[in-house]
Motif scaffolding. Structure first.
Motif, PDB file in Angstrom:
ATOM      1  N   ASP A 111      50.478  13.957  40.986  1.00 39.48           N
ATOM      2  CA  ASP A 111      51.049  14.632  42.151  1.00 39.48           C
ATOM      3  C   ASP A 111      50.287  15.929  42.458  1.00 39.48           C
ATOM      4  O   ASP A 111      49.998  16.238  43.625  1.00 39.48           O
ATOM      5  N   ARG A 112      49.974  16.692  41.421  1.00 38.11           N
ATOM      6  CA  ARG A 112      49.234  17.938  41.600  1.00 38.11           C
ATOM      7  C   ARG A 112      47.845  17.659  42.165  1.00 38.11           C
ATOM      8  O   ARG A 112      47.365  18.368  43.061  1.00 38.11           O
ATOM      9  N   LEU A 113      47.196  16.594  41.688  1.00 39.87           N
ATOM     10  CA  LEU A 113      45.853  16.261  42.172  1.00 39.87           C
ATOM     11  C   LEU A 113      45.879  15.809  43.633  1.00 39.87           C
ATOM     12  O   LEU A 113      44.955  16.119  44.394  1.00 39.87           O
ATOM     13  N   ILE A 114      46.911  15.092  44.013  1.00 30.93           N
ATOM     14  CA  ILE A 114      47.024  14.651  45.412  1.00 30.93           C
ATOM     15  C   ILE A 114      47.181  15.859  46.326  1.00 30.93           C
ATOM     16  O   ILE A 114      46.537  15.954  47.377  1.00 30.93           O
ATOM     17  N   GLU A 115      48.050  16.792  45.931  1.00 32.22           N
ATOM     18  CA  GLU A 115      48.245  18.012  46.734  1.00 32.22           C
ATOM     19  C   GLU A 115      46.943  18.815  46.829  1.00 32.22           C
ATOM     20  O   GLU A 115      46.601  19.333  47.894  1.00 32.22           O
ATOM     21  N   LYS A 116      46.217  18.910  45.740  1.00 39.32           N
ATOM     22  CA  LYS A 116      44.954  19.656  45.733  1.00 39.32           C
ATOM     23  C   LYS A 116      43.942  18.997  46.668  1.00 39.32           C
ATOM     24  O   LYS A 116      43.240  19.674  47.427  1.00 39.32           O
ATOM     25  N   ASP A 117      43.884  17.663  46.648  1.00 40.80           N
ATOM     26  CA  ASP A 117      42.959  16.928  47.504  1.00 40.80           C
ATOM     27  C   ASP A 117      43.311  17.139  48.980  1.00 40.80           C
ATOM     28  O   ASP A 117      42.424  17.341  49.821  1.00 40.80           O
ATOM     29  N   LYS A 118      44.604  17.085  49.309  1.00 39.39           N
ATOM     30  CA  LYS A 118      45.035  17.307  50.698  1.00 39.39           C
ATOM     31  C   LYS A 118      44.636  18.709  51.168  1.00 39.39           C
ATOM     32  O   LYS A 118      44.163  18.897  52.295  1.00 39.39           O
ATOM     33  N   GLU A 119      44.821  19.701  50.320  1.00 40.36           N
ATOM     34  CA  GLU A 119      44.472  21.083  50.661  1.00 40.36           C
ATOM     35  C   GLU A 119      42.965  21.218  50.868  1.00 40.36           C
ATOM     36  O   GLU A 119      42.522  21.870  51.820  1.00 40.36           O
ATOM     37  N   ASP A 120      42.161  20.577  50.018  1.00 33.54           N
ATOM     38  CA  ASP A 120      40.701  20.622  50.165  1.00 33.54           C
ATOM     39  C   ASP A 120      40.265  19.993  51.481  1.00 33.54           C
ATOM     40  O   ASP A 120      39.386  20.505  52.176  1.00 33.54           O
ATOM     41  N   ARG A 121      40.867  18.875  51.834  1.00 32.97           N
ATOM     42  CA  ARG A 121      40.532  18.208  53.100  1.00 32.97           C
ATOM     43  C   ARG A 121      40.897  19.102  54.293  1.00 32.97           C
ATOM     44  O   ARG A 121      40.157  19.154  55.263  1.00 32.97           O
ATOM     45  N   ARG A 122      42.044  19.750  54.219  1.00 38.68           N
ATOM     46  CA  ARG A 122      42.492  20.637  55.290  1.00 38.68           C
ATOM     47  C   ARG A 122      41.518  21.805  55.462  1.00 38.68           C
ATOM     48  O   ARG A 122      41.208  22.217  56.589  1.00 38.68           O
ATOM     49  N   LYS A 123      41.009  22.318  54.342  1.00 35.54           N
ATOM     50  CA  LYS A 123      40.070  23.444  54.417  1.00 35.54           C
ATOM     51  C   LYS A 123      38.721  23.027  54.989  1.00 35.54           C
ATOM     52  O   LYS A 123      38.059  23.814  55.664  1.00 35.54           O
ATOM     53  N   ARG A 124      38.289  21.811  54.696  1.00 38.94           N
ATOM     54  CA  ARG A 124      36.996  21.336  55.189  1.00 38.94           C
ATOM     55  C   ARG A 124      37.021  20.992  56.675  1.00 38.94           C
ATOM     56  O   ARG A 124      35.994  20.975  57.333  1.00 38.94           O
ATOM     57  N   LYS A 125      38.191  20.678  57.204  1.00 40.43           N
ATOM     58  CA  LYS A 125      38.315  20.260  58.602  1.00 40.43           C
ATOM     59  C   LYS A 125      38.022  21.467  59.504  1.00 40.43           C
ATOM     60  O   LYS A 125      38.601  22.536  59.330  1.00 40.43           O
ATOM     61  N   PRO A 126      37.117  21.294  60.459  1.00 38.34           N
ATOM     62  CA  PRO A 126      36.803  22.429  61.335  1.00 38.34           C
ATOM     63  C   PRO A 126      37.975  22.747  62.273  1.00 38.34           C
ATOM     64  O   PRO A 126      38.696  21.859  62.693  1.00 38.34           O
ATOM     65  N   THR A 127      38.125  24.029  62.592  1.00 39.01           N
ATOM     66  CA  THR A 127      39.179  24.438  63.526  1.00 39.01           C
ATOM     67  C   THR A 127      38.704  24.180  64.948  1.00 39.01           C
ATOM     68  O   THR A 127      37.548  24.461  65.308  1.00 39.01           O
ATOM     69  N   LYS A 135      32.346  30.459  70.620  1.00 40.20           N
ATOM     70  CA  LYS A 135      31.506  31.028  69.563  1.00 40.20           C
ATOM     71  C   LYS A 135      30.304  30.132  69.265  1.00 40.20           C
ATOM     72  O   LYS A 135      29.195  30.624  69.051  1.00 40.20           O
ATOM     73  N   LYS A 136      30.525  28.801  69.283  1.00 39.70           N
ATOM     74  CA  LYS A 136      29.419  27.860  69.033  1.00 39.70           C
ATOM     75  C   LYS A 136      28.378  27.968  70.132  1.00 39.70           C
ATOM     76  O   LYS A 136      27.182  27.892  69.881  1.00 39.70           O
ATOM     77  N   MET A 137      28.849  28.094  71.369  1.00 38.83           N
ATOM     78  CA  MET A 137      27.907  28.194  72.491  1.00 38.83           C
ATOM     79  C   MET A 137      27.074  29.470  72.384  1.00 38.83           C
ATOM     80  O   MET A 137      25.904  29.496  72.767  1.00 38.83           O
ATOM     81  N   LEU A 138      27.658  30.523  71.866  1.00 40.89           N
ATOM     82  CA  LEU A 138      26.930  31.778  71.696  1.00 40.89           C
ATOM     83  C   LEU A 138      26.033  31.756  70.449  1.00 40.89           C
ATOM     84  O   LEU A 138      25.190  32.631  70.275  1.00 40.89           O
ATOM     85  N   GLY A 139      26.238  30.764  69.553  1.00 38.51           N
ATOM     86  CA  GLY A 139      25.420  30.651  68.359  1.00 38.51           C
ATOM     87  C   GLY A 139      25.999  31.386  67.181  1.00 38.51           C
ATOM     88  O   GLY A 139      25.310  31.631  66.187  1.00 38.51           O
ATOM     89  N   ILE A 140      27.249  31.762  67.266  1.00 34.16           N
ATOM     90  CA  ILE A 140      27.911  32.446  66.171  1.00 34.16           C
ATOM     91  C   ILE A 140      28.474  31.386  65.228  1.00 34.16           C
ATOM     92  O   ILE A 140      29.081  30.401  65.673  1.00 34.16           O
ATOM     93  N   LYS A 141      28.279  31.612  63.939  1.00 36.94           N
ATOM     94  CA  LYS A 141      28.733  30.618  62.940  1.00 36.94           C
ATOM     95  C   LYS A 141      30.249  30.672  62.861  1.00 36.94           C
ATOM     96  O   LYS A 141      30.851  31.741  62.727  1.00 36.94           O
ATOM     97  N   VAL A 142      30.852  29.450  62.933  1.00 37.28           N
ATOM     98  CA  VAL A 142      32.315  29.338  62.879  1.00 37.28           C
ATOM     99  C   VAL A 142      32.696  28.904  61.462  1.00 37.28           C
ATOM    100  O   VAL A 142      32.173  27.923  60.954  1.00 37.28           O
ATOM    101  N   THR A 143      33.594  29.646  60.853  1.00 33.34           N
ATOM    102  CA  THR A 143      34.029  29.290  59.494  1.00 33.34           C
ATOM    103  C   THR A 143      35.366  28.574  59.549  1.00 33.34           C
ATOM    104  O   THR A 143      36.186  28.825  60.434  1.00 33.34           O
ATOM    105  N   SER A 144      35.565  27.690  58.614  1.00 33.89           N
ATOM    106  CA  SER A 144      36.835  26.953  58.531  1.00 33.89           C
ATOM    107  C   SER A 144      37.864  27.817  57.856  1.00 33.89           C
ATOM    108  O   SER A 144      37.562  28.850  57.258  1.00 33.89           O
ATOM    109  N   LYS A 145      39.122  27.407  57.919  1.00 37.15           N
ATOM    110  CA  LYS A 145      40.214  28.136  57.282  1.00 37.15           C
ATOM    111  C   LYS A 145      40.137  28.070  55.801  1.00 37.15           C
ATOM    112  O   LYS A 145      39.760  27.234  55.134  1.00 37.15           O
TER     113      LYS A 145
END
Length: 145
Positions: A111-127, A135-145
């Motif tokens: 259960d802990r590993l599943i929650e950790k995996d979900k959180e990692d996926r959420r962080k990798r997903k771009p906003t 910001k992308k059009m201006l060439g500024i690097k956009v960071t994920s949450k």
């Protein structure tokens, strides 16, 4: 050897019978002479043949040294006794208990590993939003949450 044959009433048919009449049971056994082992005077093949002949002729049960006929049941080879050994199980069957324990340990933390995996996926997903596209059009690097 000739003296023995003359003393016998009937001449044995084979050399093996002659040795059996002369040496008796010792002709069928290995013997230690001067610290070295000697083969039996009568081979196992001839021994089996003589035994079968005695059964066929009906003289099995007693040996007559003068005629060279018969077979003493005490001369029969003693069969090797093999102790019972349980069969070797297949590897899957032998390791079943340890696999079960390993799976149980891993299930505790699943259960802990599943929650950790979900959180990692959420962080990798771009906003996604208007500000990030700008910001992308201006060439500024956009960071994920």
């Amino acid at each position: 050897r000739r003296g023995l044959v003359r003393a016998m009433k009937y001449k044995p048919r084979t050399r093996a019978l002659l040795k059996l009449a002369k040496l008796g049971e010792d002709a069928l056994r290995f013997q230690q002479v001067n610290g070295r082992w000697r083969k039996p005077a009568i081979s196992a093949k001839n021994r089996a043949r003589l035994r079968k002949d005695a059964i066929r002729e009906g003289t099995f049960g007693a040996f007559d040294a003068e005629t060279g006929k018969g077979w003493d049941p005490a001369w029969d080879p003693v069969p090797n006794v093999v102790p019972f050994r349980p069969r070797s199980l297949r590897r899957r069957e032998r390791t079943r208990e340890s696999r079960f324990q390993r799976i149980q340990q891993k299930l505790k933390s699943v259960d802990r590993l599943i929650e950790k995996d979900k959180e990692d996926r959420r962080k990798r997903k771009p906003t996604i939003g208007v500000a990030e596209i700008y910001k992308k059009m201006l060439g500024i690097k956009v960071t994920s949450k």
